[in-house]
Motif scaffolding. Sequence first.
Motif, mmCIF file in Angstrom:
data_model
loop_
_atom_site.group_PDB
_atom_site.id
_atom_site.type_symbol
_atom_site.label_atom_id
_atom_site.label_comp_id
_atom_site.label_asym_id
_atom_site.label_seq_id
_atom_site.Cartn_x
_atom_site.Cartn_y
_atom_site.Cartn_z
ATOM 1 N N LYS A 201 10.698 4.159 4.682
ATOM 2 C CA LYS A 201 10.298 2.874 5.273
ATOM 3 C C LYS A 201 10.596 1.717 4.321
ATOM 4 C CE LYS A 201 6.565 4.862 8.089
ATOM 5 N NZ LYS A 201 5.094 4.955 8.273
ATOM 6 N N LEU A 202 10.309 1.931 3.050
ATOM 7 C CA LEU A 202 10.599 0.882 2.069
ATOM 8 C C LEU A 202 12.096 0.620 1.966
ATOM 9 C CD1 LEU A 202 8.081 1.961 -0.711
ATOM 10 C CD2 LEU A 202 8.042 -0.231 0.504
ATOM 11 N N ARG A 203 12.868 1.688 1.989
ATOM 12 C CA ARG A 203 14.321 1.490 1.925
ATOM 13 C C ARG A 203 14.809 0.691 3.127
ATOM 14 N NH1 ARG A 203 19.072 5.889 2.774
ATOM 15 N NH2 ARG A 203 17.984 5.951 4.763
ATOM 16 N N GLN A 204 14.257 0.982 4.296
ATOM 17 C CA GLN A 204 14.649 0.246 5.485
ATOM 18 C C GLN A 204 14.238 -1.222 5.390
ATOM 19 O OE1 GLN A 204 16.480 1.288 8.027
ATOM 20 N NE2 GLN A 204 16.347 -0.735 9.022
ATOM 21 N N ASP A 205 13.029 -1.475 4.896
ATOM 22 C CA ASP A 205 12.518 -2.844 4.822
ATOM 23 C C ASP A 205 13.301 -3.707 3.833
ATOM 24 O OD1 ASP A 205 10.627 -2.132 6.651
ATOM 25 O OD2 ASP A 205 8.975 -1.957 5.212
ATOM 26 N N TYR A 206 13.800 -3.088 2.755
ATOM 27 C CA TYR A 206 14.456 -3.867 1.711
ATOM 28 C C TYR A 206 15.979 -3.730 1.722
ATOM 29 C CZ TYR A 206 9.923 -4.955 -0.286
ATOM 30 O OH TYR A 206 8.648 -5.435 -0.480
ATOM 31 N N ARG A 207 16.507 -3.305 2.852
ATOM 32 C CA ARG A 207 17.963 -3.254 3.013
ATOM 33 C C ARG A 207 18.457 -4.392 3.887
ATOM 34 N NH1 ARG A 207 20.716 1.264 1.358
ATOM 35 N NH2 ARG A 207 22.404 0.885 2.832
ATOM 36 N N SER B 3 0.816 -1.219 0.000
ATOM 37 C CA SER B 3 0.000 0.000 0.000
ATOM 38 C C SER B 3 0.851 1.270 0.000
ATOM 39 C CB SER B 3 -0.924 0.003 1.218
ATOM 40 O OG SER B 3 -0.166 -0.036 2.424
ATOM 41 N N ARG B 4 2.129 1.152 0.317
ATOM 42 C CA ARG B 4 3.009 2.324 0.337
ATOM 43 C C ARG B 4 3.588 2.647 -1.038
ATOM 44 N NH1 ARG B 4 6.977 -0.058 4.808
ATOM 45 N NH2 ARG B 4 6.733 -1.790 3.321
#
Length: 422
Positions: free
Chosen positions: A263-269, A91-92
């Motif tokens: 947030k996406l960068r944090q989740d996929y790092r 959703s982001r």
Amino acid sequence: MIRFILSDLRRLWAGSLVVVLLVALATALGVSVVLQERALRLGSARAADKFDLVIGAGGSETQLVLSSVFLQPSPLPLIPGEVLARLAADSRVDWAAPIGFGDSFSGYPIVGTTVRLAEKLSGGFAEGKVFAREGEAVIGSAVKLPLGSEIKPMHGLPEEGGETHTELVYHVAGRLRPTGTAWDRAILVPIQAVWHIHGLGEEEHEEAGHDHEPAGADHDAHEHHEHHGEIDPGAAINETWSADVPGLPAILVKPKTIADAYKLRQDYRSGNTVAVFPGEVLTNLYATLGDAKQILVAVASGAQALVAASLVLVTVIHIGQRRRQIGALRAFGAPRRAIFSIVWLEFFALVSVGIALGFGLGFAAALGLSGMFSQTSGIAMPVGFAREDGGLAGVLLAFAALLAALPAVLAYRQSPAQALRA
């Protein structure tokens, strides 16, 4: 006094020309370095602004950005296709566009991607429309092909011994507006076509009766060539991603908000993926470029110092040759201040003209280099002067004023009797 100076410069035009050219070339070297480095920074930053977030497999973040944003050919590790399906359902995320490369045509890179990215990349089409079938392609503004042209993809590059694919011929359906990025020299095709032409996703392709699943990208899948079936160029494009999408070299992501981007960068790092902001990666590259710039500026400064030393030597010799002229002027009643002013103004005028000419030559050199780079890379590199360049000109003129004082002082100290006996 001005008429005397102009007459003197005309009489000594050869030596004056040498002084002007020496100063101009030394100045042009420094100015071109500054302008070219600035143009590279601005051009690359504007190119990276087109993309908010890039997600790829673990590895070099710099290479990920260079390959996905600037389309520099290099094999990248593949991320699992399920990552794309997860991003598409997040959703982001406003949209997530997989990209695949490895093929080319007439020196232009062929990039497999989606309808959404093709529509969003330049904000519209200069002519034609977006691809709607597997056999259609969209070209960047700098690709020299007319609408309807045939594109026969080659695996790799001709100089690398690439082999032309015979399974599918693309036809140009549209041309994008200029973006000022490397994508202006790219040929965009449906990523599912790239997938199928390399023998990936054949099971899904056959089960769907040519209603293809979306495609990933592959760099080394040419060994599947012998398994290729007939690819239907009129097959509809399906961009509903599923978890069994083949591996992908990179995914370009447009988050809905800035907070979502972080947030996406944090989740996929973590794990097998890496997420980067292209601007942050460029900042690290700029630091390296800054070191290189300092070296080049030091070289230019060294050249300017040598020119300054040469000019001092030339002017000292020149003053020695003009001792009788100076003595005659003093004998006719010219005060020392007038002699100082004449010599200082002559030398300062020559150096000032050289500095102005050097700025023009430096600008022309940077413009030419940027044009050559833009033609090969597609990245627009704006060359122009900034406010701080006025400070550089001021420093050079101040140095010229001090340098001109040396021969003027030598002339000032000469007595009429000594000058006439010389």
